[in-house]
Design a protein around this motif. Sequence first.
Motif, PDB file in Angstrom:
ATOM      1  N   ALA B 242     -15.136 -81.467-120.830  1.00 44.98           N
ATOM      2  CA  ALA B 242     -15.955 -81.706-119.654  1.00 44.98           C
ATOM      3  C   ALA B 242     -15.505 -81.607-118.174  1.00 44.98           C
ATOM      4  N   THR B 243     -16.265 -81.407-117.217  1.00 46.70           N
ATOM      5  CA  THR B 243     -15.885 -81.376-115.901  1.00 46.70           C
ATOM      6  C   THR B 243     -15.935 -82.810-115.198  1.00 46.70           C
ATOM      7  N   PRO B 244     -14.891 -83.374-114.401  1.00 46.54           N
ATOM      8  CA  PRO B 244     -13.765 -82.662-114.139  1.00 46.54           C
ATOM      9  C   PRO B 244     -12.689 -82.980-114.931  1.00 46.54           C
ATOM     10  N   HIS B 245     -12.778 -83.440-116.165  1.00 43.21           N
ATOM     11  CA  HIS B 245     -11.764 -84.022-117.384  1.00 43.21           C
ATOM     12  C   HIS B 245     -10.875 -82.896-117.574  1.00 43.21           C
ATOM     13  N   VAL B 246     -11.307 -81.541-117.894  1.00 45.09           N
ATOM     14  CA  VAL B 246     -10.431 -80.486-118.254  1.00 45.09           C
ATOM     15  C   VAL B 246      -9.454 -80.077-117.172  1.00 45.09           C
ATOM     16  N   GLU B 247      -9.650 -80.284-115.951  1.00 44.53           N
ATOM     17  CA  GLU B 247      -8.593 -80.016-114.940  1.00 44.53           C
ATOM     18  C   GLU B 247      -7.495 -80.958-115.234  1.00 44.53           C
ATOM     19  N   SER B 248      -7.711 -82.133-115.669  1.00 44.73           N
ATOM     20  CA  SER B 248      -6.220 -82.904-115.836  1.00 44.73           C
ATOM     21  C   SER B 248      -5.662 -82.533-117.156  1.00 44.73           C
ATOM     22  N   GLY B 450     -12.068 -90.428 -93.834  1.00 40.68           N
ATOM     23  CA  GLY B 450     -12.645 -89.105 -94.597  1.00 40.68           C
ATOM     24  C   GLY B 450     -12.063 -88.706 -95.899  1.00 40.68           C
ATOM     25  N   VAL B 451     -12.033 -89.796 -96.679  1.00 38.72           N
ATOM     26  CA  VAL B 451     -11.541 -89.462 -98.206  1.00 38.72           C
ATOM     27  C   VAL B 451     -12.600 -88.681 -98.605  1.00 38.72           C
ATOM     28  N   ASN B 452     -12.062 -87.798 -99.490  1.00 46.97           N
ATOM     29  CA  ASN B 452     -12.925 -86.459-100.140  1.00 46.97           C
ATOM     30  C   ASN B 452     -12.256 -86.131-101.545  1.00 46.97           C
ATOM     31  N   PHE B 453     -11.351 -87.091-102.008  1.00 43.00           N
ATOM     32  CA  PHE B 453     -10.929 -86.876-103.429  1.00 43.00           C
ATOM     33  C   PHE B 453     -10.849 -88.285-104.153  1.00 43.00           C
ATOM     34  N   PHE B 454     -11.580 -88.415-105.162  1.00 32.86           N
ATOM     35  CA  PHE B 454     -11.603 -89.735-105.582  1.00 32.86           C
ATOM     36  C   PHE B 454     -10.762 -89.773-107.095  1.00 32.86           C
ATOM     37  N   ALA B 455      -9.538 -90.048-107.126  1.00 31.15           N
ATOM     38  CA  ALA B 455      -8.518 -90.005-108.201  1.00 31.15           C
ATOM     39  C   ALA B 455      -8.809 -91.207-109.467  1.00 31.15           C
ATOM     40  N   LEU B 456      -8.956 -90.573-110.602  1.00 33.40           N
ATOM     41  CA  LEU B 456      -9.263 -91.302-111.576  1.00 33.40           C
ATOM     42  C   LEU B 456      -8.203 -91.128-112.969  1.00 33.40           C
ATOM     43  N   ILE B 457      -7.790 -92.103-113.864  1.00 35.32           N
ATOM     44  CA  ILE B 457      -7.269 -92.121-114.986  1.00 35.32           C
ATOM     45  C   ILE B 457      -8.064 -92.429-115.871  1.00 35.32           C
ATOM     46  N   CYS B 458      -9.405 -92.230-116.170  1.00 37.84           N
ATOM     47  CA  CYS B 458     -10.088 -92.681-117.479  1.00 37.84           C
ATOM     48  C   CYS B 458     -11.361 -91.454-117.565  1.00 37.84           C
ATOM     49  N   ALA B 459     -11.549 -91.306-118.690  1.00 41.87           N
ATOM     50  CA  ALA B 459     -12.354 -90.314-119.123  1.00 41.87           C
ATOM     51  C   ALA B 459     -13.896 -90.996-118.801  1.00 41.87           C
ATOM     52  N   ILE B 460     -14.051 -92.105-119.047  1.00 37.95           N
ATOM     53  CA  ILE B 460     -15.369 -92.822-118.802  1.00 37.95           C
ATOM     54  C   ILE B 460     -15.751 -92.726-117.316  1.00 37.95           C
ATOM     55  N   CYS B 461     -14.800 -93.294-116.658  1.00 41.09           N
ATOM     56  CA  CYS B 461     -14.860 -93.231-115.138  1.00 41.09           C
ATOM     57  C   CYS B 461     -15.391 -91.853-114.588  1.00 41.09           C
ATOM     58  N   LYS B 462     -14.701 -90.869-115.159  1.00 36.60           N
ATOM     59  CA  LYS B 462     -14.764 -89.627-114.693  1.00 36.60           C
ATOM     60  C   LYS B 462     -16.250 -89.033-114.984  1.00 36.60           C
ATOM     61  N   ALA B 463     -16.731 -89.327-116.266  1.00 35.47           N
ATOM     62  CA  ALA B 463     -17.944 -89.082-116.560  1.00 35.47           C
ATOM     63  C   ALA B 463     -19.153 -89.843-115.856  1.00 35.47           C
ATOM     64  N   GLN B 464     -18.906 -91.065-115.623  1.00 37.02           N
ATOM     65  CA  GLN B 464     -19.817 -92.003-115.081  1.00 37.02           C
ATOM     66  C   GLN B 464     -19.925 -91.553-113.692  1.00 37.02           C
ATOM     67  N   PHE B 465     -18.889 -91.343-112.873  1.00 36.69           N
ATOM     68  CA  PHE B 465     -19.022 -90.993-111.332  1.00 36.69           C
ATOM     69  C   PHE B 465     -19.591 -89.674-111.162  1.00 36.69           C
ATOM     70  N   GLU B 477     -18.127 -83.229-106.778  1.00 36.02           N
ATOM     71  CA  GLU B 477     -16.837 -82.579-106.673  1.00 36.02           C
ATOM     72  C   GLU B 477     -15.792 -83.410-106.149  1.00 36.02           C
ATOM     73  N   MET B 478     -16.037 -84.442-105.553  1.00 39.33           N
ATOM     74  CA  MET B 478     -14.928 -85.457-105.135  1.00 39.33           C
ATOM     75  C   MET B 478     -14.274 -86.142-106.198  1.00 39.33           C
ATOM     76  N   VAL B 479     -15.050 -86.179-107.411  1.00 39.87           N
ATOM     77  CA  VAL B 479     -14.422 -87.019-108.816  1.00 39.87           C
ATOM     78  C   VAL B 479     -13.223 -86.002-109.241  1.00 39.87           C
ATOM     79  N   GLY B 480     -12.137 -86.566-109.465  1.00 40.95           N
ATOM     80  CA  GLY B 480     -11.305 -85.848-110.182  1.00 40.95           C
ATOM     81  C   GLY B 480     -10.110 -86.796-110.683  1.00 40.95           C
ATOM     82  N   GLY B 481      -9.350 -86.271-111.700  1.00 46.86           N
ATOM     83  CA  GLY B 481      -8.168 -86.940-112.361  1.00 46.86           C
ATOM     84  C   GLY B 481      -7.058 -86.977-111.596  1.00 46.86           C
ATOM     85  N   VAL B 482      -5.972 -87.801-111.863  1.00 43.47           N
ATOM     86  CA  VAL B 482      -4.631 -87.785-111.282  1.00 43.47           C
ATOM     87  C   VAL B 482      -3.793 -86.587-111.617  1.00 43.47           C
TER      88      VAL B 482
END
Lengths: 232, 498
Positions: B242-248, B450-465, B477-482
């Motif tokens: 999944a995107t952006p999961h795979v980036e992590s 001017g935040v433009n990267f929303f850093a997450l550490i959860c697969a559900i958070c990533k999919a949800q957002f 595209e703002m949503v991403g993993g740590v």
Amino acid sequence: MLTVIAYAVAVIFVWGILSRFIIWLSSPNPLKIPTTPAPKTFSGVVARIAGEVVLFQSLFKADKKLWLGGWIFHVSFLLIVLRHSRYFLYPVPEWVMVFQTIGIYAGFTLILALAFLFIRRLTIDRVNYVSSFMDYAVLLLLMLIGITGLTMKFIGRPNLIDIKAYILGLFSLSPEAMPDSTVFILHLLLFLLLLLYFPFSKLLHAGGVFISTTRTQTDTPVEKRHITPWAK
Amino acid sequence: MAKIGAPELTGRIEIPKLAEGASADQKSYIAKPDNMAALSFPRERLPNWKEKAIEKFGELLKKYRSLQLSMDICVKCGACTDKCHYFIGTKDPKNMPVARQELMRKVYRKYFTTEGKLFGGLARAADLDDNLLDEWFTYFYQCSECRRCSYYCPYGIDTAEITMAAREIMDSIGYGQKYTLEIIGKAETIGNNLGMLGPALRNTLDFVEEEIKDNTGVDIKLPTDVEGADVLLVTPSADFFATPHVESLIGYAKVFHQAGISWTFSSYASEAGNFGMFIGNYDHMKTINKRIWDAARELKVKRVIAGECGHAWRAMYSFSNTLNGPFDYLDKKYPSPVHICEFTLDLVKKGAIKLDKSANDGFTVTFHDSCNVARASRMGDKIGGQFIIPRELIKAACNKYVEMSRGTTHAETFCCGGGGGLLTDELIDLRVKGAMPRMQALKAVIDSNGVNFFALICAICKAQFTKIFPYYGLEMEMVGGVHQLVSRAIILGAKEGV
């Protein structure tokens, strides 16, 4: 008659609380579920619970007005109980005298705090929505206990010697004659009603807070394997 | 699908007036009979369901002190009433934590208390009839078990415990939720929530390896089932594609590669998530968790590391040792799973990997604490390490970091709106509205910093957002993993002095 009621209520109260604690403690905590961040040590847990019981710290984080109203009510209640100990103790110890004046003020703050909690329950739509008749009734009951108490202090002062003799008689299981004061009898009856309701209602929070799973568990699931018989 | 209305983004969180029934139409799909049966639940609702439900309720009261206490000691003070993201977002009063609990407590009063028997309706005791069961099914699947209410409750009453018990009771009478039960079925038979078989997993990872090679020129492997590897990495299966999961995922692989640590995935335990937790079922939680430990034993690894996933971390950190421990076959130095953030930060601190912060200079980053990490687990030795470690790692990987407003982060964080078994399409309106408090806090730092990267550490958070951002007019595209930030910043190649 009042004497019989008093003893019956005392028995039900003690039995009710004990049986509730037996029910609580015989139900296990199969998993580690402290609300984190949580302490890692027993002394940390004691501090956390002390913070909840003495300062209502979670409530403070949740709602400052409610915290103030709730805290004033509970502290007033405690001061009043301490003040009342002079009616149960003979001879009266020195420390009880400290609470005589402040205990009177507490009578007023108790009623004010209860009125605040009552109005708040009635007027905040969210709280009103979840409130039942019993939630209002118990606030009124507490208020009436306070009002009858203050009535005895400021309006129709009954004979204290008789009352103390009666109470000491109750405690020593050799009942004396009932005092000749309607307000006193009403005050005592209302208080007995509160005791009767206590073990069967939400008033149990006073005991439950001490063993709340999410507040009393240490955050040590890895350090020590947590295991209960049914969940092996 | 009816109305899917995203609330307006103002940057402020306001407590709404009640709107009775506002989210009553947000109902999960009912599980299919075969799916129920496969998990040892009745195929469909039992004819004597009410009796069975009360019987199960009584059993759970004896098995979970948290449930028994919660039923008895709530004073309905109202402290929790404005704390739930689903209430704030939907305005439906039954999404206030205490009102959600009351759906169960009124049945408790009727069947298990003197007060309820004496005063009945005056004490709000009620029979569990078809209507009430219907409300249970609706509103106990509108709780993400995020525990925000438990943080504020003066007695520590945890609605998650009550929701789990309600779901367990409903499953036991043959009235389950399709989404969670399908996933549990897949996790227990195939090994991951997506139902991805071993060869498909390998293909996907081969593809990711090629992509890394194309982008970096470096041969970085994502191994599967390597016996004798040092580390077994268990990550949510969404990370595989999944995107952006795979980036992590790419980030994890680069970290292991650059640190020179041998590692592997397991095609048998190819899932960190544990939906057994969401339905409050001890046995299913244990079964799913056991796959990880069996895989670790079989692959003879020294340690297990958990990827970016919130509830999985709760299951692995808080429950694993109880469920299937002790893990005496692992290296004694690493007796339990370690979170990937702790692992990577440790390597950064030791100098085993180097991060070039300037690689992320295009980003101003903020961090969303995931509920299960924040309020149901810990990272590292320090109390509160679950807040410190991810932030330190982010700050090691970028130059511009901003916090969202107080009261919405750390232990007070808001759920993403999709946790606890609600990440399913039929609940999209609920999910959009439930995300609202978090979106408001985010909007405030977008506008001010001017935040433009929303850093997450959860697969559900990533999919949800990623799913709900467009409803709010924000770029997904703002949503991403740590570890996406780590992936961009990590310096690959020969180490200095080596």
